[in-house]
Design an enzyme around this catalytic site. Structure first.
Site, PDB file in Angstrom:
ATOM      1  N   HIS A  90      -4.597  -0.506   5.640  1.00 14.25           N
ATOM      2  CA  HIS A  90      -3.428   0.772   6.291  1.00 14.25           C
ATOM      3  C   HIS A  90      -2.613   0.241   7.633  1.00 14.25           C
ATOM      4  CE1 HIS A  90      -4.242   2.946   2.438  1.00 14.25           C
ATOM      5  NE2 HIS A  90      -4.248   1.665   2.028  1.00 14.25           N
ATOM      6  N   ASP A 134       0.699  -1.362  -0.457  1.00 13.52           N
ATOM      7  CA  ASP A 134      -0.499   0.187   0.042  1.00 13.52           C
ATOM      8  C   ASP A 134       0.747   1.345  -0.244  1.00 13.52           C
ATOM      9  OD1 ASP A 134      -2.890  -0.919   0.539  1.00 13.52           O
ATOM     10  OD2 ASP A 134      -1.848  -1.984   1.893  1.00 13.52           O
ATOM     11  N   ASN A 170      -7.089  -3.366  -4.892  1.00 15.59           N
ATOM     12  CA  ASN A 170      -8.032  -2.561  -5.620  1.00 15.59           C
ATOM     13  C   ASN A 170      -8.097  -0.894  -6.790  1.00 15.59           C
ATOM     14  OD1 ASN A 170      -7.087  -1.588  -2.621  1.00 15.59           O
ATOM     15  ND2 ASN A 170      -9.302  -1.002  -2.713  1.00 15.59           N
ATOM     16  N   HIS A 171      -6.598  -0.360  -6.038  1.00 17.32           N
ATOM     17  CA  HIS A 171      -6.604   0.890  -6.061  1.00 17.32           C
ATOM     18  C   HIS A 171      -5.898   0.901  -8.294  1.00 17.32           C
ATOM     19  CE1 HIS A 171      -7.587   3.940  -3.107  1.00 17.32           C
ATOM     20  NE2 HIS A 171      -7.824   2.630  -3.137  1.00 17.32           N
ATOM     21  N   HIS A 187      -3.726  -4.387   1.987  1.00 14.49           N
ATOM     22  CA  HIS A 187      -5.269  -3.620   1.643  1.00 14.49           C
ATOM     23  C   HIS A 187      -5.335  -3.153   2.730  1.00 14.49           C
ATOM     24  CE1 HIS A 187      -8.571  -2.189   0.120  1.00 14.49           C
ATOM     25  NE2 HIS A 187      -9.498  -2.833   1.469  1.00 14.49           N
ATOM     26  N   HIS A 244      -4.623  -8.999  -1.229  1.00 22.18           N
ATOM     27  CA  HIS A 244      -4.598  -8.039  -0.960  1.00 22.18           C
ATOM     28  C   HIS A 244      -6.419  -8.299  -0.923  1.00 22.18           C
ATOM     29  CE1 HIS A 244      -3.252  -3.291  -1.465  1.00 22.18           C
ATOM     30  NE2 HIS A 244      -5.213  -3.273  -1.850  1.00 22.18           N
ATOM     31  N   HIS A 268       1.135   3.159  -2.651  1.00 22.69           N
ATOM     32  CA  HIS A 268      -0.534   4.825  -2.725  1.00 22.69           C
ATOM     33  C   HIS A 268       0.418   5.868  -4.094  1.00 22.69           C
ATOM     34  CE1 HIS A 268      -4.541   3.800  -1.444  1.00 22.69           C
ATOM     35  NE2 HIS A 268      -3.384   2.707  -1.069  1.00 22.69           N
ATOM     36  N   ASP A 277      -1.487  -2.052  -4.578  1.00 21.07           N
ATOM     37  CA  ASP A 277      -2.029  -0.798  -4.153  1.00 21.07           C
ATOM     38  C   ASP A 277      -0.073  -0.088  -4.277  1.00 21.07           C
ATOM     39  OD1 ASP A 277      -4.334  -1.351  -4.613  1.00 21.07           O
ATOM     40  OD2 ASP A 277      -4.458   0.247  -2.567  1.00 21.07           O
TER      41      ASP A 277
END
Length: 652
Positions: free
Chosen positions: A248, A21, A129-130, A246, A218, A23, A61
């Site tokens: 955080h 994650d 998922n992002h 996933h 994830h 991002h 992610d």
């Protein structure tokens, strides 16, 4: 399982940097926070290089958006080239068949075996998922990094009716590592697949107990409602370590042991705060994983470029607020000003001294009020801290304090909420707005009186379009679903030749029939939201010759069928000059020892074919044929409508 000792021989010990994650690109247009995700990603790469790791393992992610901006992709690729390419030799042998592990990739081989690349630190990643695939042929940002040779993208699955997970098999000296990867699948669907025994995990058929098994996923780990998360007990017991992406909240310091399945679970959490909740305020780390034989050890590496973040909950009913002014809101603001100043001072304790760490802190104060007179304009209140905090406009969140103590509950249970206000207050779930928007739309149109309910547009279609607009930035989603549903009802009415006086009755019948067939609507919505909708429909393209074989896939909850290569397929790749590559498709792949030659190429010594690794399944799919839903006609009037129904072989 015993812990790894400090005296383990380095030539036989894997060193892996684990992160999830990241991002990249989160808030990149924010002049204050735009560089946060990139600074921390660079720190992670620096840690990998400083600790001389064998490879980096990412749990999804990597990007915040599935269609990252050009600048975001440029920065990511520049950092990967800077830290992951070079002349450093790689001592890890790739022993499984790349045609299986990278079956969805343009170039089906691990990047450090590519004669055209000089990789010093390999990166292996699943998608989340992002950064999930999008479009009719399901291309993701990780596919772009894969085709450029910067990332080894694994765990992507296209046949969402029967999931077969084959591990990447790696060897370093006497240690053997099997890494199972499963990129993000909708939690409801994946939970259903586990329940129906439609998820198979393959493992080496010989010397199974010699392999250290890691599973990277994830998914939701916290119970957020029935079938909205994956239970640890659903995973196979062959695993030794599960790396959970996933979620955080960093829980590396809270490593858990599952006594039922007898494996360890770690949750690295995110490296940048994307939601201002309590879980994100915990100190962020990445993991340095060492594996020797069947033993492992995890070191927690704190991240020093993370922006300081203070989270606090204040109940006004428990505060001693001086009534200096007759206006209660003014008294509350005076009190909160002191609390914010105090939080800013506390945030200075999180300053590490790293030259790239931002100093303006994130402050989130969750204020629970009793009386509406205590409310005030939070945005105007935050303006006085414009140069003192990084998020002045959303620093304060006001919520009504409940008269009764809320029952302790972990996760999100929409049906259990007493009212919509309480539901909207839950901030503990990442990407909550997507869930909220679907729930808000469904709740509103299901509870309003009949005269205000939608007649032509469906609740499911509108809620999905709204969620795509919010979560993925798809500005055309609502217009596309509106056009699609309007055209469908017009075609139905014209084909059935419905008289004007019977329009209302016919539309009501069509709407009720559509409600009884949610799987059909999900299939139609998936086509609407694919990138080539309206330009001939989805098709399989092969623009890159035989090397490019892409499968049509689906990001809806009800999928499609593609055929994956069998898990026992093997191939052998021989190393030639930098400009070419020799391949023998029929021969089994053998482990090899890689040595670094000149910059123009690499030399490899091939071991005997007798050490070829084959795989066998550990979870057998239930052999049962599900009945196909048949479309029946009740009258000649709705016979054409029933043609809209097609086989649903994947519904519960």
């Amino acid at each position: 399982m015993s812990s790894l000792s400090a005296s383990s021989p380095p030539d036989d010990t894997f060193k892996i940097l684990v992160a999830t994650d990241i991002h990249l690109g989160y808030a990149e247009n924010d002049p204050v926070r735009g560089e946060d995700s990139f600074n921390t990603f660079e720190e992670i790469l620096e840690l990998a290089k400083a600790n001389d790791v064998d490879f980096i393992l990412l749990g999804g992610d990597l990007f915040h958006d599935n269609k990252p901006s050009t600048l975001c992709m440029f920065k990511c690729m520049a950092l990967l080239r800077k830290y992951c390419m070079g002349e450093r030799p790689i001592s890890v042998e790739f022993m499984s068949d790349p045609n299986v592990n990278f079956q969805h990739c343009y170039e089906r081989l691990v990047n450090y075996e590519d004669p055209n690349l000089n990789i010093s630190i390999p990166v292996f990643s699943i998608h989340g998922n992002h950064d999930d695939p999008t479009g009719s042929i399901q291309i993701s940002s990780l596919d772009i990094l894969s085709v450029s040779g910067l990332v080894n993208y694994f765990g992507k699955w296209t046949d969402l009716t029967d999931v077969k997970v084959s591990p990447m098999l790696l060897r370093k000296g006497a240690s053997k590592l099997a890494i199972y990867g499963l990129s993000h699948i909708k939690d409801e669907r994946l939970a259903r697949l586990f329940r129906s025994n439609s998820v198979q995990f393959f493992q080496p058929s010989e010397s199974t107990n010699e392999w250290f098994n890691i599973f990277v996923c994830h998914q939701n780990r916290v119970d957020r409602g029935i079938a909205k998360y994956v239970q640890e007990t659903a995973l196979p017991e062959i695993m030794d370590l599960v790396i959970w992406g996933h979620e955080h909240e960093c829980k590396l310091l809270d490593e858990t042991w599952n006594p039922i399945k007898e494996f360890h679970v770690i949750q690295p959490g995110s490296s940048v705060a994307t939601s201002l909740c309590e879980g994100e305020a915990r100190k962020k780390h990445v993991a340095l994983l060492r594996v020797h034989d069947k033993k492992f050890k995890i070191d927690h590496l704190p991240l020093k470029t993370v922006r300081p973040f203070i989270f606090e909950t204040i109940k006004l009913s428990e505060c001693n607020i001086r009534d200096v002014d007759p206006n209660p809101a003014d008294n509350v603001q005076r009190y909160l000003t002191e609390r914010v100043d105090y939080s800013i001072v506390n945030a200075s304790d999180q300053i590490t001294g790293h030259p790239k760490q931002p100093t303006l802190p994130l402050i989130r104060i969750r204020v629970e009020y009793v009386d509406e007179l205590q409310c005030f304009n939070t945005i105007r209140f935050g303006q006085q801290f414009q140069s003192k905090v990084a998020n002045p406009t959303d620093m304060i969140k006001l919520f009504r304090e409940k008269p009764k103590e809320r029952k302790a509950r972990e996760g999100l249970d929409i049906e259990g909420k007493e009212n919509m206000e309480e539901f909207l207050e839950n901030e503990e779930v990442e990407d909550l707005w997507e869930i909220k928007m679907n729930a808000i739309i469904a709740k509103y149109f299901n509870e309003v009186n009949t005269a205000k309910q939608m007649q032509v547009l469906s609740i499911r279609g509108i809620s999905e379009a709204a969620a795509r607009y919010i979560d993925k930035g798809d500005r055309d989603a609502i217009e596309r679903i509106f056009q699609h549903q309007r055209n469908k009802i017009q075609k139905y009415l014209l084909d059935e030749n419905i008289p004007l006086e019977n329009l209302d009755e016919a539309i009501a019948k069509y709407r009720e029939d559509r409600k009884q067939n949610p799987v059909i609507e999900a299939e139609e919505n998936k086509k609407v939201f694919s990138d080539d909708f309206g330009v001939g429909g989805a098709s399989t393209s092969n623009n890159g010759g035989d090397a490019l074989q892409m499968h049509i896939s689906d990001d809806s909850d009800d999928g499609f069928n593609t055929t994956a290569p069998p898990a026992t397929t093997t191939s052998q790749r021989g190393r030639g000059s930098r400009g070419g590559r020799g391949r023998a498709a029929a021969a089994p792949k053998a482990p090899s020892t890689r040595g670094r030659g000149s910059r123009g190429g690499r030399a490899r010594g091939t071991a005997s074919a007798s050490s070829t690794v084959t795989l066998t399944t550990t979870v057998q799919k239930t052999q049962s044929q599900r009945p196909t839903r048949a479309s029946t006609s009740t009258s000649n009037q709705n016979s054409k409508l029933n043609r809209l129904r097609y086989d649903d072989s994947d519904s519960d």
